[in-house]
Design a protein around this motif. Structure first.
Motif, PDB file in Angstrom:
ATOM      1  N   UNK A  71       0.398  -1.308   0.318  1.00 60.36           N
ATOM      2  CA  UNK A  71       0.117   0.190   0.033  1.00 60.36           C
ATOM      3  C   UNK A  71       1.070   1.571   0.374  1.00 60.36           C
ATOM      4  N   UNK A  72       0.836   2.028  -1.387  1.00 62.46           N
ATOM      5  CA  UNK A  72       1.656   3.484  -1.080  1.00 62.46           C
ATOM      6  C   UNK A  72       0.264   4.457  -1.541  1.00 62.46           C
ATOM      7  N   UNK A  73      -0.520   4.776  -0.985  1.00 61.64           N
ATOM      8  CA  UNK A  73      -1.510   5.704  -0.372  1.00 61.64           C
ATOM      9  C   UNK A  73      -1.594   6.608   0.061  1.00 61.64           C
ATOM     10  N   UNK A  74      -2.153   8.082   0.359  1.00 66.47           N
ATOM     11  CA  UNK A  74      -1.933   8.909   1.046  1.00 66.47           C
ATOM     12  C   UNK A  74      -2.441   8.176   2.864  1.00 66.47           C
ATOM     13  N   UNK A  75      -1.684   9.590   3.362  1.00 62.50           N
ATOM     14  CA  UNK A  75      -1.154   8.212   5.024  1.00 62.50           C
ATOM     15  C   UNK A  75      -2.308   8.288   5.911  1.00 62.50           C
ATOM     16  N   UNK A  76      -3.388   9.030   5.658  1.00 61.12           N
ATOM     17  CA  UNK A  76      -4.442   8.315   6.492  1.00 61.12           C
ATOM     18  C   UNK A  76      -5.713   7.585   5.370  1.00 61.12           C
ATOM     19  N   UNK A  77      -4.429   6.746   4.553  1.00 59.45           N
ATOM     20  CA  UNK A  77      -5.538   6.150   4.029  1.00 59.45           C
ATOM     21  C   UNK A  77      -4.718   4.004   4.839  1.00 59.45           C
ATOM     22  N   UNK A  78      -3.587   4.770   5.091  1.00 62.93           N
ATOM     23  CA  UNK A  78      -3.167   3.495   5.563  1.00 62.93           C
ATOM     24  C   UNK A  78      -3.603   2.013   5.926  1.00 62.93           C
ATOM     25  N   UNK A  79      -4.550   2.612   8.030  1.00 61.14           N
ATOM     26  CA  UNK A  79      -4.757   1.696   8.070  1.00 61.14           C
ATOM     27  C   UNK A  79      -6.259   1.310   8.075  1.00 61.14           C
ATOM     28  N   UNK A  80      -6.848   2.210   7.398  1.00 62.53           N
ATOM     29  CA  UNK A  80      -7.777   1.514   6.837  1.00 62.53           C
ATOM     30  C   UNK A  80      -8.064   0.384   5.620  1.00 62.53           C
ATOM     31  N   UNK A 159       1.770  23.112  -0.710  1.00 65.44           N
ATOM     32  CA  UNK A 159       1.975  23.412  -2.652  1.00 65.44           C
ATOM     33  C   UNK A 159       1.414  21.845  -2.296  1.00 65.44           C
ATOM     34  N   UNK A 160       1.811  20.553  -1.599  1.00 61.88           N
ATOM     35  CA  UNK A 160       1.338  19.777  -1.826  1.00 61.88           C
ATOM     36  C   UNK A 160      -0.030  19.125  -1.651  1.00 61.88           C
ATOM     37  N   UNK A 161      -0.668  18.146  -1.637  1.00 65.08           N
ATOM     38  CA  UNK A 161      -1.785  17.928  -1.534  1.00 65.08           C
ATOM     39  C   UNK A 161      -2.301  18.224  -0.132  1.00 65.08           C
ATOM     40  N   UNK A 162      -3.786  18.132  -0.349  1.00 61.57           N
ATOM     41  CA  UNK A 162      -4.374  19.272   0.855  1.00 61.57           C
ATOM     42  C   UNK A 162      -4.467  18.874   2.551  1.00 61.57           C
ATOM     43  N   UNK A 163      -4.016  16.968   2.323  1.00 60.66           N
ATOM     44  CA  UNK A 163      -4.307  15.895   3.515  1.00 60.66           C
ATOM     45  C   UNK A 163      -2.877  16.325   4.276  1.00 60.66           C
ATOM     46  N   UNK A 164      -1.978  17.012   3.979  1.00 58.61           N
ATOM     47  CA  UNK A 164      -0.555  18.038   4.088  1.00 58.61           C
ATOM     48  C   UNK A 164      -1.259  18.523   5.194  1.00 58.61           C
ATOM     49  N   UNK A 165      -1.464  19.739   5.182  1.00 61.57           N
ATOM     50  CA  UNK A 165      -1.599  20.980   5.332  1.00 61.57           C
ATOM     51  C   UNK A 165      -2.258  21.352   6.900  1.00 61.57           C
ATOM     52  N   UNK A 166      -0.984  21.547   7.488  1.00 59.74           N
ATOM     53  CA  UNK A 166      -0.885  21.486   9.048  1.00 59.74           C
ATOM     54  C   UNK A 166      -1.044  20.442   9.765  1.00 59.74           C
ATOM     55  N   UNK A 167      -0.313  19.189   9.370  1.00 57.42           N
ATOM     56  CA  UNK A 167      -0.503  17.701   9.437  1.00 57.42           C
ATOM     57  C   UNK A 167       0.758  18.609  10.981  1.00 57.42           C
ATOM     58  N   UNK A 199       1.878  29.362  13.428  1.00 51.18           N
ATOM     59  CA  UNK A 199       1.738  29.088  11.694  1.00 51.18           C
ATOM     60  C   UNK A 199       0.054  29.655  11.454  1.00 51.18           C
ATOM     61  N   UNK A 200       0.200  30.231  10.464  1.00 53.39           N
ATOM     62  CA  UNK A 200      -0.694  30.528   9.541  1.00 53.39           C
ATOM     63  C   UNK A 200      -2.473  29.879  10.208  1.00 53.39           C
ATOM     64  N   UNK A 201      -3.428  30.500  10.231  1.00 55.10           N
ATOM     65  CA  UNK A 201      -4.729  29.832  10.918  1.00 55.10           C
ATOM     66  C   UNK A 201      -5.472  28.495   9.388  1.00 55.10           C
ATOM     67  N   UNK A 202      -5.185  29.076   8.641  1.00 53.14           N
ATOM     68  CA  UNK A 202      -5.338  27.989   7.725  1.00 53.14           C
ATOM     69  C   UNK A 202      -4.681  26.467   7.950  1.00 53.14           C
ATOM     70  N   UNK A 203      -3.770  26.635   8.293  1.00 54.67           N
ATOM     71  CA  UNK A 203      -3.200  25.356   8.232  1.00 54.67           C
ATOM     72  C   UNK A 203      -3.592  24.656   9.949  1.00 54.67           C
ATOM     73  N   UNK A 204      -3.408  25.645  10.690  1.00 57.80           N
ATOM     74  CA  UNK A 204      -4.404  25.593  12.002  1.00 57.80           C
ATOM     75  C   UNK A 204      -5.871  24.906  11.715  1.00 57.80           C
ATOM     76  N   UNK A 207      -6.331  20.166  11.475  1.00 60.72           N
ATOM     77  CA  UNK A 207      -5.728  19.372  12.695  1.00 60.72           C
ATOM     78  C   UNK A 207      -5.823  19.586  13.692  1.00 60.72           C
ATOM     79  N   UNK A 208      -6.049  20.956  13.902  1.00 64.94           N
ATOM     80  CA  UNK A 208      -5.817  21.789  15.226  1.00 64.94           C
ATOM     81  C   UNK A 208      -4.170  22.496  16.277  1.00 64.94           C
ATOM     82  N   UNK A 209      -3.623  21.263  15.135  1.00 56.04           N
ATOM     83  CA  UNK A 209      -1.958  21.837  14.954  1.00 56.04           C
ATOM     84  C   UNK A 209      -1.524  23.205  14.834  1.00 56.04           C
ATOM     85  N   UNK A 210      -0.845  23.327  16.596  1.00 56.16           N
ATOM     86  CA  UNK A 210       0.124  25.163  16.112  1.00 56.16           C
ATOM     87  C   UNK A 210       1.256  24.957  15.691  1.00 56.16           C
ATOM     88  N   UNK A 211       2.149  23.716  15.920  1.00 52.95           N
ATOM     89  CA  UNK A 211       3.095  23.574  15.454  1.00 52.95           C
ATOM     90  C   UNK A 211       3.296  23.651  13.856  1.00 52.95           C
TER      91      UNK A 211
END
Length: 381
Positions: A71-80, A159-167, A199-204, A207-211
């Motif tokens: 499996x080599x898909x995006x990270x949030x699909x790995x477990x399922x 600039x990477x796919x949206x699921x990376x934003x603020x990870x 980080x700017x708010x759109x990244x926070x 995931x609720x991650x401020x760092x």
């Protein structure tokens, strides 16, 4: 499996496109099936590289006669996807990280135990030229006692796919964590972690991650050794860095920059001169070139430890790159996964090893969100 060759399905061709030809050339693989939801990508890849077995639907792949899936898909699909593969009776390899929550890790372990199939997390960092070199130094006793370990991974994901934003940075920390735990031969037991920066708010908001940066200190299971990891994903002006250091009482190893030769440090006979006279031991610093350990691999896939070019059948005047991915690690990963199935044994990065390497980062982020409060890393065994 009594010498029987296996059939392997590759799921996801964006990053995963580096792997099908390695499997195809492995002497213990009979057939490779490629799978991707993007029909255009699937058709293009199959045509360029000559793969005739293709499918767009993951369930179709699981219903087929493949023995294993990678499996080599995006990270949030790995477990399922991993749980589905194991429940379907397939051996399963998954790119890093195996999961992004502790519950997902537990789900994979449960499915693996129930299916009794092989599970391997395909962590590149422990099969790089650099890590294999340090492993050899340690086996020769040249580093002596390990005193301390450090891992670093800086990468700007703008600039990477949206699921990376603020990870959360440590949710994708295995490239920095894994070589430390692998080389020390230990589990991480507890972590204290601090976040840094803003980080700017759109990244926070995702995931609720401020760092943008997180630094974790791990207590290892011997109770005497610690390791630290710094990971950054956003809004930090720095070149790409992926490296690690191992400090021994006889020799130390340091590799901190992409494509830069690492260094070893060692004590020499004699005394170092200071402005108050002779004092202390002399330290030598030497750049080292880490050898290609392709002799560890079947001859048919050794070429994939280095980059080479093949003609593009769609553009006869153009070439396509193959091999050399992640400092020569890809064919080592493929070989370990395939051989674990053929030899009916657990792979080097088995489900419990993968669980600790992954949970170390997840628990690190939990600690950062608690302003550095210590968090115990579960013992999934």
């Amino acid at each position: 499996m009594g010498g029987k060759k296996i059939k392997v399905g590759i799921v996801g061709l964006v990053f995963g496109g580096a792997f099908p030809t390695i499997y195809r050339d492995h002497p213990d693989v009979e057939e490779v099936v490629i799978c991707d939801k993007n029909e255009e990508l699937l058709d293009s890849f199959s045509r360029k590289f000559g793969f005739t077995k293709c499918c767009r639907d993951y369930q179709e792949l699981l219903n087929s006669d493949v023995d294993a899936v990678h499996i080599l898909t995006n990270i949030h699909t790995h477990a399922d996807l991993a749980v589905q593969a194991l429940n379907a009776g397939k051996h399963c390899a998954v790119t890093v990280p195996m999961a992004t929550t502790l519950d997902e890790i537990r789900d994979i372990i449960q499915a693996k135990k129930k299916s009794r199939k092989r599970f391997m997390m395909m962590e590149t960092s422990v099969y790089t030229y650099q890590c294999l070199y340090v492993k050899a130094l340690m086996e020769q006793g040249k580093l002596g006692r390990i005193q301390y370990l450090r891992g670093t991974h800086f990468q700007d994901m703008e600039g990477w796919p949206d699921y990376w934003k603020g990870l959360p940075p440590l949710h994708y920390a295995t490239h920095a964590v894994s070589p430390l735990l692998y080389l020390s031969g230990q589990r991480a037991l507890k972590v204290h972690c601090f976040g840094s920066g803003t980080m700017r708010e759109e990244l926070v908001e995702h995931y609720g991650n401020p760092y943008p940066v997180e630094t974790a200190v791990f207590q290892l299971e011997d109770g005497r050794t610690s390791a630290d990891v710094t990971r950054s994903l956003f809004e930090t002006a720095h070149d790409y860095v992926e490296g690690f250091s191992v400090f021994g009482d006889k020799m130390s190893f340091e590799w901190n920059f992409e494509n830069e030769d690492p260094y070893v440090y060692a004590f020499e006979e004699g005394m170092a001169e200071t402005n108050i006279g002779n004092r202390g031991r002399m330290i030598s610093r030497q750049a080292v070139h880490c050898p290609n350990r392709d002799e560890l691999l079947p001859e048919e896939i050794r070429k994939y430890t280095t980059e080479f070019a093949i003609l593009d059948p769609d553009n006869p005047e153009m070439y396509m790159k193959q091999g050399g991915g992640h400092h020569g690690s890809h064919p080592h990963l493929v070989n370990e996964f395939v051989r674990s199935i053929v030899e009916e044994r657990e792979p080097l990065i088995d489900v419990y090893t993968a669980a600790n390497w992954t949970a170390a980062g997840i628990c690190g982020h939990l600690s950062a969100m608690k302003q550095g409060e210590g968090v115990e890393i579960p013992d999934f065994r």
